[in-house]
Design a protein around this motif. Structure first.
Motif, short mmCIF file in Angstrom:
data_model
loop_
_atom_site.label_atom_id
_atom_site.label_comp_id
_atom_site.label_asym_id
_atom_site.label_seq_id
_atom_site.Cartn_x
_atom_site.Cartn_y
_atom_site.Cartn_z
N GLU A 1 8.71 -8.32 -47.37
CA GLU A 1 9.57 -9.26 -46.65
C GLU A 1 9.66 -8.90 -45.17
O GLU A 1 9.65 -9.78 -44.30
N ARG A 2 9.72 -7.58 -44.88
CA ARG A 2 9.75 -7.15 -43.47
C ARG A 2 8.44 -7.53 -42.78
O ARG A 2 8.44 -8.00 -41.64
N GLY A 3 7.33 -7.33 -43.51
CA GLY A 3 6.04 -7.69 -42.93
C GLY A 3 5.92 -9.18 -42.67
O GLY A 3 5.38 -9.60 -41.64
N LEU A 4 6.44 -10.00 -43.62
CA LEU A 4 6.40 -11.45 -43.42
C LEU A 4 7.24 -11.86 -42.22
O LEU A 4 6.85 -12.74 -41.44
N ALA A 5 8.40 -11.22 -42.09
CA ALA A 5 9.25 -11.53 -40.93
C ALA A 5 8.55 -11.17 -39.62
O ALA A 5 8.59 -11.92 -38.64
N GLN A 6 7.88 -10.00 -39.62
CA GLN A 6 7.14 -9.61 -38.42
C GLN A 6 5.99 -10.56 -38.15
O GLN A 6 5.70 -10.90 -36.99
N LEU A 7 5.32 -11.02 -39.23
CA LEU A 7 4.22 -11.96 -39.06
C LEU A 7 4.71 -13.27 -38.47
O LEU A 7 4.07 -13.84 -37.58
N GLU A 8 5.86 -13.75 -38.97
CA GLU A 8 6.42 -14.99 -38.42
C GLU A 8 6.77 -14.81 -36.94
O GLU A 8 6.53 -15.71 -36.12
N ALA B 1 5.11 -16.86 -33.90
CA ALA B 1 5.88 -17.59 -32.89
C ALA B 1 5.53 -17.10 -31.48
O ALA B 1 5.39 -17.91 -30.55
N GLU B 2 5.34 -15.77 -31.34
CA GLU B 2 4.97 -15.23 -30.03
C GLU B 2 3.59 -15.74 -29.60
O GLU B 2 3.39 -16.10 -28.44
N ASP C 1 1.03 -21.91 -25.73
CA ASP C 1 1.64 -22.96 -24.91
C ASP C 1 1.60 -22.58 -23.43
O ASP C 1 1.32 -23.42 -22.58
N GLU C 2 1.89 -21.29 -23.14
CA GLU C 2 1.86 -20.85 -21.76
C GLU C 2 0.45 -20.94 -21.20
O GLU C 2 0.23 -21.34 -20.05
N ALA C 3 -0.54 -20.58 -22.06
CA ALA C 3 -1.93 -20.67 -21.61
C ALA C 3 -2.32 -22.12 -21.32
O ALA C 3 -3.03 -22.41 -20.36
N GLU C 4 -1.82 -23.05 -22.16
CA GLU C 4 -2.09 -24.47 -21.93
C GLU C 4 -1.49 -24.93 -20.61
O GLU C 4 -2.13 -25.67 -19.84
N ARG C 5 -0.25 -24.46 -20.34
CA ARG C 5 0.37 -24.83 -19.06
C ARG C 5 -0.40 -24.24 -17.88
O ARG C 5 -0.57 -24.89 -16.84
N ILE C 6 -0.88 -22.99 -18.05
CA ILE C 6 -1.64 -22.36 -16.96
C ILE C 6 -2.95 -23.11 -16.73
O ILE C 6 -3.37 -23.33 -15.58
#
Length: 590
Positions: free
Chosen positions: A286-293, A297-298, A304-309
């Motif tokens: 569960e901890r690993g899944l939370a870290q994966l999520e 997200a990161e 998204d930032e790369a797309e804006r750049i």
């Protein structure tokens, strides 16, 4: 075995881990005690029996099934009361007594004494055996058990004097002429029994002996294989002693649990251990899944930032290209001017004039230059005021009508959602869509067209549009409600709200995003413009972002800011946005 327990009798004692009770969760302990009492019941038939340390009372009740009379004695008053209330038989009674002092009973009062798992609890043990010998008849039987100290590795705080096999045998032999010793250990396995009685003519000499026919086998695992065990490794010692000849004894006695409760208990224990072992793994998973999520997200935010750049880079590249072209053109004009006769004549006149006034650094020349600059500013001001007056409106009827489908490069994962409500003027709508198609590059976008009960010409145009999402209102809802419906369907991070009379210029969308993303505090930006029916057409002159109500292009921080962003001041006032004609609002979606 028919143990008569009174219905509804109270339970006055509980399982403590030492005194056996029928409901104990330790199935192995129950097996051991039941087996001893069932085995002893065969030897005490018709005898008067004293059951020492009778405990819960179930053992004395088993003996009462065959014995003439059974008296159960225990030093614990609660156990005696519990047994008395729970077991009902005419030949069964319970009383409080210390096994080392049986003075309440006369000499030779009993034909058998049963003492299971109690001799290790008392000291001196010689006094206990002396009292047992006194209350037994000369032909009486003592049936007694104790754990073998050499095999019983468990430390038990209730045991005051455990015995080895040799010590136990010596203790009994000192007081009884005849003794027999048995070893007891819980096993799992299989039982094989004949289901029918053999016929009389089959009972002859051809039959194997009873001992041979009732053979018992013990096996043990050897790696992945099984083999016969050399002997039963015992845990408890069970003895029968008497001054008279001992009764006929079978070498082996077995107790089988038809419900295999011991196996079930082992499976349950294994399942519980497995669950305990899996719990840390589950928590770690569960901890690993939370870290994966979180990492996902990161990564999405970085994409998204790369797309804006990339969008800003495309805009900057376009700007640099335009500036390079302007610079080249200016250099060419400069070279033409400098090479012209007029310029060379002007330079000669200028040199002679400045010489007459005292030279380049003279006060007269500096005053003359200042006067020229002042006249230049006044001239530019006059020209700018004249340019601000409306020009005659464009007559679209004079523009050749365009036909054919409109293919928009819409994306399924857009960064920007462009919403345009439609009601009439299909000619303006076509011009707006074609300008978006021709001048929107390097940014993923979608176009949402809201058909607000549009006229037939507009509906015919919508049938020719490909790559856009079309929402149809059942009735005319008006501009604001149509905008709201289109915004609700938007999938992009940024929301651009437009009229159908806009015509955008190259670089319009990167410039808007660049301005809006220049600061997280930017509330609204716009590029002043007029509608296509106004006095001024599309221009590519740069305009500064500003605040205040306008019929221009607006960029807001969120959809909810649409109606209130006009009072906020953007932080990108130094940015430039190419102007577009028409009304267009851009919002960043929450």
């Amino acid at each position: 075995m028919t143990v008569r327990r009174r219905a509804g009798a109270p339970r006055l004692i509980e399982w403590t881990g030492e005194r056996c009770v029928p409901w104990a969760p330790d199935v192995q302990v129950v097996y051991e005690h039941l087996h001893r009492y069932l085995w002893a019941a065969g030897f005490v038939a018709g005898r008067r029996v004293l059951d020492l340390a009778s405990g819960e009372g179930f053992g004395a009740a088993i003996l009462a099934e065959t014995a003439a009379e059974v008296i159960g004695c225990d030093i614990d008053a609660d156990s005696v009361e519990h047994a008395t209330l729970n077991y009902d038989a005419d030949n069964l009674a319970f009383q409080v007594a210390d096994a080392r002092d049986l003075s309440a009973f006369e000499d030779g009062a009993f034909g058998a004494v049963v003492a299971f798992e109690m001799i290790e609890h008392v000291e001196p043990q010689e006094r206990l055996l002396a009292e047992i010998k006194r209350v037994l008849r000369p032909d009486g039987l003592l049936i007694i058990s104790t754990p073998d100290r050499d095999a019983y590795a468990e430390s038990n705080p209730y045991h005051v004097h455990e015995l080895t096999r040799a010590e136990f045998a010596e203790l009994l032999a000192a007081r009884f002429e005849h003794t027999a010793m048995f070893g007891q250990h819980t096993v799992t396995g299989s039982a094989l029994a004949q289901l029918d009685e053999p016929a009389e003519h089959e009972r002859g000499g051809n039959q194997v002996s009873a001992a041979e026919a009732s053979r018992t086998f013990f096996i043990e695992r050897d790696g992945d294989e099984w083999r016969l065990a050399p002997a039963l490794s015992h845990l408890y010692l069970v003895a029968i002693a008497s001054d008279a000849e001992l009764p006929l004894l079978s070498r082996v006695s077995s107790l089988g649990d038809a419900g295999i409760a011991l196996v079930r208990a082992a499976e349950a224990a294994a399942s519980e251990r497995l669950a305990d072992e899996l719990q840390p793994i589950r928590v770690e998973l569960e901890r690993g899944l939370a870290q994966l999520e979180a990492r996902t997200a990161e990564l999405k935010a970085r994409e998204d930032e790369a797309e804006r750049i990339r969008a800003r880079a495309a805009h900057d590249a376009h700007t640099i290209s335009s500036l390079d072209a302007s610079l080249n053109a200016a250099n060419q004009r400069l070279r033409r001017v400098e090479g012209s006769v007029s310029w060379q004549l002007f330079q000669r006149v200028r040199g002679r004039l400045f010489g007459l006034l005292g030279g380049e650094d003279s006060r007269a020349v500096r005053g003359f230059q200042a006067s020229l600059r002042f006249l230049g500013r006044r001239l530019r001001s006059t020209r700018t005021a004249g340019a601000g007056r409306p020009e005659p409106a464009r007559r679209l009827s004079g523009v050749p009508r365009r036909h054919g489908p409109i293919d928009l490069n819409g994306s399924d994962q857009p960064l920007v959602s462009i919403v345009i409500p439609l009601y009439a003027r299909a000619d303006l709508t076509r011009a707006a869509l074609e300008s978006i198609r021709d001048h929107t590059e390097h940014i993923s976008y979608e176009v949402i067209l809201v058909d607000d009960a549009a006229d037939p010409a507009t509906k015919a145009l919508l049938a020719q549009v490909r790559g856009a999402r079309v929402l149809v209102n059942e009735s005319n809802l008006g501009y604001l409600r149509s905008v709201k419906r289109g915004a609700a369907a938007a999938r992009g991070r940024w929301l651009v709200l437009c009229n159908n009379d806009i015509e955008v210029q190259p670089g319009w969308l990167p410039a808007l995003l660049d301005c809006g993303e220049s600061s997280s505090g930017a509330g609204r930006t716009r590029a002043p413009a007029t509608t296509s029916t106004g006095a001024r057409s599309i221009t590519d002159r740069p305009r500064r972002c500003s605040s205040g109500p306008t019929s221009g292009m607006t960029l807001a921080a969120s959809t909810s800011a649409f109606c209130r962003c006009t009072t906020r001041t953007p932080t990108c006032a130094s940015r430039h946005v190419p102007a577009a004609c028409g009304s267009c609002t851009s919002h960043e979606l929450a």
